[in-house]
Design a protein around this motif. Structure first.
Motif, PDB file in Angstrom:
ATOM      1  N   TRP A  34       0.848  -1.185   0.000  1.00  0.00           N
ATOM      2  CA  TRP A  34       0.000   0.000   0.000  1.00  0.00           C
ATOM      3  C   TRP A  34       0.884   1.236   0.000  1.00  0.00           C
ATOM      4  CZ3 TRP A  34      -4.842   0.679  -1.161  1.00  0.00           C
ATOM      5  CH2 TRP A  34      -5.779  -0.344  -0.956  1.00  0.00           C
ATOM      6  N   TYR A  35       0.599   2.137  -0.964  1.00  0.00           N
ATOM      7  CA  TYR A  35       1.290   3.411  -1.067  1.00  0.00           C
ATOM      8  C   TYR A  35       0.265   4.541  -1.001  1.00  0.00           C
ATOM      9  CZ  TYR A  35       5.370   0.991  -3.162  1.00  0.00           C
ATOM     10  OH  TYR A  35       6.447   0.177  -3.410  1.00  0.00           O
ATOM     11  N   ARG A  36       0.735   5.702  -0.625  1.00  0.00           N
ATOM     12  CA  ARG A  36      -0.036   6.919  -0.809  1.00  0.00           C
ATOM     13  C   ARG A  36       0.769   7.846  -1.698  1.00  0.00           C
ATOM     14  NH1 ARG A  36      -1.055  10.450   4.469  1.00  0.00           N
ATOM     15  NH2 ARG A  36      -1.431  12.008   2.846  1.00  0.00           N
ATOM     16  N   GLN A  37       0.032   8.654  -2.475  1.00  0.00           N
ATOM     17  CA  GLN A  37       0.689   9.583  -3.380  1.00  0.00           C
ATOM     18  C   GLN A  37       0.131  10.970  -3.174  1.00  0.00           C
ATOM     19  OE1 GLN A  37       0.252   9.038  -7.706  1.00  0.00           O
ATOM     20  NE2 GLN A  37       2.420   9.531  -7.928  1.00  0.00           N
ATOM     21  N   ASP A  38       1.016  11.899  -2.883  1.00  0.00           N
ATOM     22  CA  ASP A  38       0.641  13.289  -2.637  1.00  0.00           C
ATOM     23  C   ASP A  38       1.533  14.192  -3.471  1.00  0.00           C
ATOM     24  OD1 ASP A  38       0.746  11.840   0.401  1.00  0.00           O
ATOM     25  OD2 ASP A  38      -1.136  12.757  -0.225  1.00  0.00           O
ATOM     26  N   PRO A  39       1.016  15.331  -3.906  1.00  0.00           N
ATOM     27  CA  PRO A  39       1.829  16.261  -4.701  1.00  0.00           C
ATOM     28  C   PRO A  39       3.125  16.619  -3.983  1.00  0.00           C
ATOM     29  CG  PRO A  39      -0.472  16.923  -4.697  1.00  0.00           C
ATOM     30  CD  PRO A  39      -0.364  15.809  -3.711  1.00  0.00           C
ATOM     31  N   LEU A  45       5.563   4.432   0.777  1.00  0.00           N
ATOM     32  CA  LEU A  45       5.101   3.134   1.245  1.00  0.00           C
ATOM     33  C   LEU A  45       4.484   3.240   2.625  1.00  0.00           C
ATOM     34  CD1 LEU A  45       4.988   0.069   0.651  1.00  0.00           C
ATOM     35  CD2 LEU A  45       7.211  -0.105   1.802  1.00  0.00           C
ATOM     36  N   ILE A  46       3.271   2.697   2.768  1.00  0.00           N
ATOM     37  CA  ILE A  46       2.578   2.712   4.051  1.00  0.00           C
ATOM     38  C   ILE A  46       2.835   1.399   4.804  1.00  0.00           C
ATOM     39  CG2 ILE A  46       0.364   3.010   5.214  1.00  0.00           C
ATOM     40  CD1 ILE A  46      -0.676   4.319   2.618  1.00  0.00           C
ATOM     41  N   LYS A  57       5.827  -2.559   8.363  1.00  0.00           N
ATOM     42  CA  LYS A  57       5.588  -1.140   8.179  1.00  0.00           C
ATOM     43  C   LYS A  57       6.463  -0.563   7.083  1.00  0.00           C
ATOM     44  CE  LYS A  57       4.393  -0.368  13.028  1.00  0.00           C
ATOM     45  NZ  LYS A  57       4.752   0.382  14.267  1.00  0.00           N
ATOM     46  N   GLY A  58       5.937   0.490   6.447  1.00  0.00           N
ATOM     47  CA  GLY A  58       6.721   1.288   5.530  1.00  0.00           C
ATOM     48  C   GLY A  58       7.113   2.591   6.186  1.00  0.00           C
ATOM     49  N   GLU A  59       7.428   3.583   5.368  1.00  0.00           N
ATOM     50  CA  GLU A  59       7.942   4.855   5.892  1.00  0.00           C
ATOM     51  C   GLU A  59       6.877   5.771   6.466  1.00  0.00           C
ATOM     52  OE1 GLU A  59       9.305   7.776   2.905  1.00  0.00           O
ATOM     53  OE2 GLU A  59       8.621   6.369   1.356  1.00  0.00           O
ATOM     54  N   VAL A  60       5.602   5.576   6.130  1.00  0.00           N
ATOM     55  CA  VAL A  60       4.543   6.468   6.610  1.00  0.00           C
ATOM     56  C   VAL A  60       3.390   5.650   7.184  1.00  0.00           C
ATOM     57  CG1 VAL A  60       5.092   8.458   5.157  1.00  0.00           C
ATOM     58  CG2 VAL A  60       3.613   6.652   4.261  1.00  0.00           C
TER      59      VAL A  60
ATOM     60  N   LYS B  98      11.251  -3.934  -1.051  1.00  0.00           N
ATOM     61  CA  LYS B  98      10.714  -2.584  -1.117  1.00  0.00           C
ATOM     62  C   LYS B  98      11.508  -1.760  -2.108  1.00  0.00           C
ATOM     63  CE  LYS B  98      11.148  -2.018   3.385  1.00  0.00           C
ATOM     64  NZ  LYS B  98      11.096  -1.363   4.713  1.00  0.00           N
ATOM     65  N   ILE B  99      10.832  -0.859  -2.786  1.00  0.00           N
ATOM     66  CA  ILE B  99      11.520   0.106  -3.634  1.00  0.00           C
ATOM     67  C   ILE B  99      11.122   1.513  -3.223  1.00  0.00           C
ATOM     68  CG2 ILE B  99      11.782  -1.470  -5.573  1.00  0.00           C
ATOM     69  CD1 ILE B  99       9.497  -0.174  -6.961  1.00  0.00           C
ATOM     70  N   ILE B 100      12.022   2.440  -3.404  1.00  0.00           N
ATOM     71  CA  ILE B 100      11.801   3.843  -3.031  1.00  0.00           C
ATOM     72  C   ILE B 100      11.624   4.654  -4.303  1.00  0.00           C
ATOM     73  CG2 ILE B 100      12.721   5.843  -1.822  1.00  0.00           C
ATOM     74  CD1 ILE B 100      12.078   3.486  -0.011  1.00  0.00           C
TER      75      ILE B 100
END
Lengths: 113, 111
Positions: A34-39, A45-46, A57-60, B98-100
């Motif tokens: 699951w990702y979120r995309q914001d301007p 990555l969530i 967990k991801g970074e957010v 994971k990829i960034i």
């Protein structure tokens, strides 16, 4: 087409309400994301999953939880939605072997008022 | 950690060639991806590089230099439908699953 669907595709909700987004895949891939995309931030990555009941967990990840009780479904839950969680959410799968490329679902646009 | 830089916006002319650059810093490089994303749509996979050199796929080519932490995506014979964002993404040995992603380059094509 990687056989990924997301539901709902659009949702408007109010601050403080719980929200669950669903990602469904038809190709039996082990890894889901699951990702979120914001301007200005790109894709972040969530959470991700590497098998049934195996998630990390991801970074957010703050404010989000996930569950994966079946290979084909990966759920993202916002326990108490906040306006900062207004975003476009993308689910992805990773095709193992070769390049291990990620392929994305169509996305869910979530607005938290 | 990882850091990926690419220009925010670029403009090019229909029929011309454009090069979109991406620089990255990572502790254990394990592959670089390029994705295309049209407005309001999901990212779609374009190319993958893990070894130095040029990978060509039709009008699109992707280049990688691991020693310089540098990649570019080259688009030839530009068409109006190439107007999109182009995302550079890197995978690291320390996080094999994971990829960034970089923030993306929005490319506008003018007639």
């Amino acid at each position: 087409d990687a056989g990924i669907t997301q539901s709902p595709r659009h949702k408007v909700t109010e601050t403080g309400t719980p929200v669950t987004l669903r990602c469904h895949q038809t190709e039996n891939h082990r890894y889901m994301y699951w990702y979120r995309q914001d301007p200005g931030h790109g894709l972040r990555l969530i959470h991700y999953s590497y098998g049934v009941k195996d998630t990390d967990k991801g970074e957010v990840s703050d404010g989000y939880s996930v569950s994966r009780s079946k290979t084909e479904d990966f759920l993202l839950t916002l326990e108490s939605a906040t306006s900062s969680q207004t975003s476009v959410y993308f689910c992805a799968i990773q095709r193992q072997g070769g390049t291990d490329t990620q392929y994305f679902g169509p996305g869910t646009r979530l607005t938290v008022l | 950690g990882q850091n990926i830089d690419q220009p925010t916006e670029m403009t090019a002319t229909e029929g011309a060639i454009v090069q979109i650059n991406c620089t990255y810093q990572t502790s254990g490089f394990n592959g670089l991806f390029w994705y295309q994303q049209h407005a309001g749509e999901a990212p779609t996979f374009l190319s993958y590089n893990v070894l130095d050199g040029l990978e060509e796929k039709g009008r699109f080519s992707s280049f990688l230099s691991r020693s310089k932490g540098y990649s570019y995506l080259l688009l030839k014979e530009l068409q109006m439908k190439d107007s999109a964002s182009y995302l550079c993404a890197v995978r690291d040995y320390s996080s094999a699953s994971k990829i960034i992603f970089g923030s993306g380059t929005r490319l506008s094509i003018r007639p």
